[in-house]
Scaffold this active site. Structure first.
Site, PDB file in Angstrom:
ATOM      1  N   ASP A 302      80.689  56.158  60.123  1.00 25.63           N
ATOM      2  CA  ASP A 302      80.629  56.819  61.442  1.00 25.63           C
ATOM      3  C   ASP A 302      79.188  57.104  61.804  1.00 25.63           C
ATOM      4  OD1 ASP A 302      81.081  58.208  63.756  1.00 25.63           O
ATOM      5  OD2 ASP A 302      81.918  59.970  62.793  1.00 25.63           O
ATOM      6  N   GLU A 336      75.839  61.071  69.927  1.00 24.63           N
ATOM      7  CA  GLU A 336      77.279  61.030  70.236  1.00 24.63           C
ATOM      8  C   GLU A 336      77.977  62.241  69.634  1.00 24.63           C
ATOM      9  OE1 GLU A 336      81.533  60.467  69.453  1.00 24.63           O
ATOM     10  OE2 GLU A 336      79.967  60.706  67.972  1.00 24.63           O
ATOM     11  N   ASP A 364      83.993  52.859  67.279  1.00 24.60           N
ATOM     12  CA  ASP A 364      83.667  54.147  66.657  1.00 24.60           C
ATOM     13  C   ASP A 364      84.885  54.728  65.939  1.00 24.60           C
ATOM     14  OD1 ASP A 364      82.304  56.412  65.879  1.00 24.60           O
ATOM     15  OD2 ASP A 364      82.505  57.416  67.812  1.00 24.60           O
ATOM     16  N   HIS A 434      82.803  62.384  58.513  1.00 23.05           N
ATOM     17  CA  HIS A 434      81.939  63.581  58.538  1.00 23.05           C
ATOM     18  C   HIS A 434      81.822  64.258  57.170  1.00 23.05           C
ATOM     19  CE1 HIS A 434      82.709  64.112  63.198  1.00 23.05           C
ATOM     20  NE2 HIS A 434      82.229  62.911  62.869  1.00 23.05           N
TER      21      HIS A 434
HETATM   22 ZN   LIG Z   1      81.508  58.487  65.589  1.00 25.02          ZN
END
Ligand SMILES: [Zn+2]
Ligand SMILES: *[C@@H]1O[C@H](CO)[C@@H](O)[C@H](O)[C@H]1NC(C)=O
Ligand SMILES: *[C@@H]1O[C@H](CO)[C@@H](O)[C@H](O)[C@H]1NC(C)=O
Ligand SMILES: *[C@@H]1O[C@H](CO)[C@@H](O)[C@H](O)[C@H]1NC(C)=O
Ligand SMILES: *[C@@H]1O[C@H](CO)[C@@H](O)[C@H](O)[C@H]1NC(C)=O
Length: 472
Positions: A302, A336, A364, A434
């Site tokens: 990501d 983003e 994405d 994340h």
């Molecule tokens: Zn992303």
């Protein structure tokens, strides 16, 4: 089935009163649609050459190797960080070295937040050092931390019902994972809702589809008029354990320390490169991914993957000596993760030319093995995209799903421009999303080859067809 529908197009207008499905066929005459089908079928050889080069030929594994080189060298690329600035500089050079056209940077002001040192120590009912990650834009705690009793809830509703118990406590959300879209509200609004009922801090169960004791960070938003309280995510395991402890009647006490700070906005850039169109250079097909990431792991999945397959699409087309009729524009978005800051700026700057955007694409949601393309657009445009995807028969990935998705392309899609994204394995994606685990190890070169081929075929054919995708 598709073939049947097209075959009957000639008589459908007579039979279709009251049939929603058939109405759109009135807009494109059968003759025209047959011509478009033939035009798309004529790209079969080009599609095979792109697939051969990307999957079996000398471009095999190139997107993976380029990605690994960048993210191993630079690391994660948080909005406002030196790492992100360095990544943009390197990509600018890479795109020029690749011989692409009109390589340039478009300035954007972006948020600059740093997490600093952080820790959460359970003091009662037992000593336990918890893994946490502060949420983006959170304030810090005083240096001595916040030490308080915990209130565990499983929903905003439960928090409302137990509002009188929340004052002076640390609210822990142990919300179940339904899907990202529904569950992410706890990350985004958790601190605001807890502050409204007088909590001192909030900890949310990570928004994750799977866990081996890893916190998953992400963006959270304060609200005007509501006190700002520190907020972090904890692991699924700790959230569930505290829920059990509370139901056993244990009093839970946590000492939370967070050194998070927000600095003035900094200068950044969207990174742009093109293959300029040969016949309609003002018209654009946009392919994209975001270059920024969170400050943990390497931001390989990501969205390093999405950024690098998008670059690869242009590289493949260029390697084959192809130049589409309209311009193929690569955009590597900045910031983003802070809410599409770079993409919002790009939209404001370029929306005057919206009538010349044929298709906006973003990857994405991972670059694993997609089951097909997600598409938002008119029924007429969808019929065309189904024909385009049939060119990917050699890879057996030909489906067109509804609802293209991408923070950065949504500005255009909401304004009526057709949009495309990939239908991905979200179970895998949200296992690593994340976290410290978002590294090159998650990526698979063979899967990236396939994604690159799909991305190149779709963007090239739509950019080279005689007409833009219809809006209605
Ligand atoms: Zn992303
Ligand atoms: C591409 O990666 C695959 C999987 O790691 C490997 O088997 C293959 O040899 C690589 N190909 C090249 C050209 O490096
Ligand atoms: C809009 O398109 C025109 C050509 O039609 C071009 O000259 C101009 O630079 C474009 N504007 C932006 C902001 O891209
Ligand atoms: C769109 O492109 C056409 C040529 O393809 C050009 O004549 C026209 O000015 C462009 N419109 C805008 C709004 O950029
Ligand atoms: C092709 O893909 C479909 C699903 O999209 C799958 O059911 C089928 O087994 C695949 N065929 C081959 C030969 O892999």
């Amino acid at each position: 089935m598709k073939f049947l529908i097209f075959t009957f197009v000639g008589v459908v207008p007579l039979l279709s009163l009251g049939s929603g499905k058939a109405i759109h066929k009135n807009d494109i005459s059968p003759r025209t649609f047959r011509e478009i089908k033939e035009e798309i079928a004529s790209y079969e050889d080009v599609a095979k050459r792109i697939i051969d080069l990307a999957v079996y030929g000398r471009a095999q594994n190139r997107s993976y190797e380029r990605l690994a080189l960048l993210v191993d060298t630079v690391g994660p690329r948080l909005s406002g960080s030196k790492n992100l600035e360095k990544a943009i500089e390197i990509m600018y050079q890479n795109l020029q070295d690749d011989g692409l056209d009109n390589v340039h940077l478009e300035p954007v002001k972006i948020p600059h937040w740093e997490r600093g040192e952080e820790s959460a120590l359970m003091l009662a009912p037992r000593i336990h050092k918890m893994a946490i990650l502060g949420l983006g834009s959170s304030i810090g705690t005083p240096p001595e931390g916040i030490t308080a009793e915990v209130l565990v809830v499983t929903s905003f509703d439960e928090l409302q019902r137990r509002a009188s118990e929340a004052r002076g406590k640390i609210v822990v959300y142990n919300q179940p994972y339904i899907n990202y879209e529904m569950t992410v509200h706890y990350r985004v609004r958790g601190a605001v809702e807890a502050a409204k009922v007088g909590a001192l801090a909030s900890l949310i169960r990570s928004v994750a589809s799977f866990s081996i004791y890893s916190p998953h960070t992400g963006f959270q938003a304060y609200q005007d008029g509501v006190p700002q309280i520190p907020t972090a995510c904890i692991t699924v395991e700790d959230a569930e354990m505290m829920s059990r402890m509370a139901s056993h009647g244990n009093t839970i006490v946590i000492q939370l320390k967070m050194g998070a700070k927000t600095f003035p906005d900094t200068d950044s850039f969207n990174t742009v490169a093109e293959i300029t169109g040969s016949k309609y250079p003002e018209q654009v097909v946009l392919v994209s991914g975001h270059l920024d990431s969170w400050d943990v792991g390497q931001g390989a999945m990501d969205d390093g993957g999405g950024a690098f397959v998008s670059w690869e699409a242009l590289s493949l087309i260029k390697d084959l000596g192809l130049r589409p009729k309209r311009t193929l524009r690569l955009v590597l978005w900045t910031a983003e993760e802070q809410g599409g800051i770079g993409a919002s700026q790009y939209y404001q700057f370029h929306k005057g030319n919206i009538s010349n955007y044929s298709l906006v694409m973003e990857s994405d949601s991972g670059t694993f093995l997609p089951t097909g393309l997600e598409f938002t657009g008119s029924e007429n445009a969808r019929d065309i995209m189904e024909q385009v995807m049939s060119l990917l028969q050699p890879l057996n990935i030909t489906q067109v799903f509804s609802d293209a998705e991408g923070t950065d392309i949504n500005f255009w899609i909401q304004a009526g421009v057709p949009g495309a994204s990939l239908r991905e394995d979200l179970q895998k994606y949200f296992s690593f999303h994340h976290t410290h685990g978002d590294t090159v190890t998650v990526m698979d070169p063979k899967q990236m080859n396939i994604v690159s081929a799909i991305w190149a075929v779709v963007s090239y054919v739509v950019a080279d067809m005689e007409e833009m995708l219809p809006r209605s």
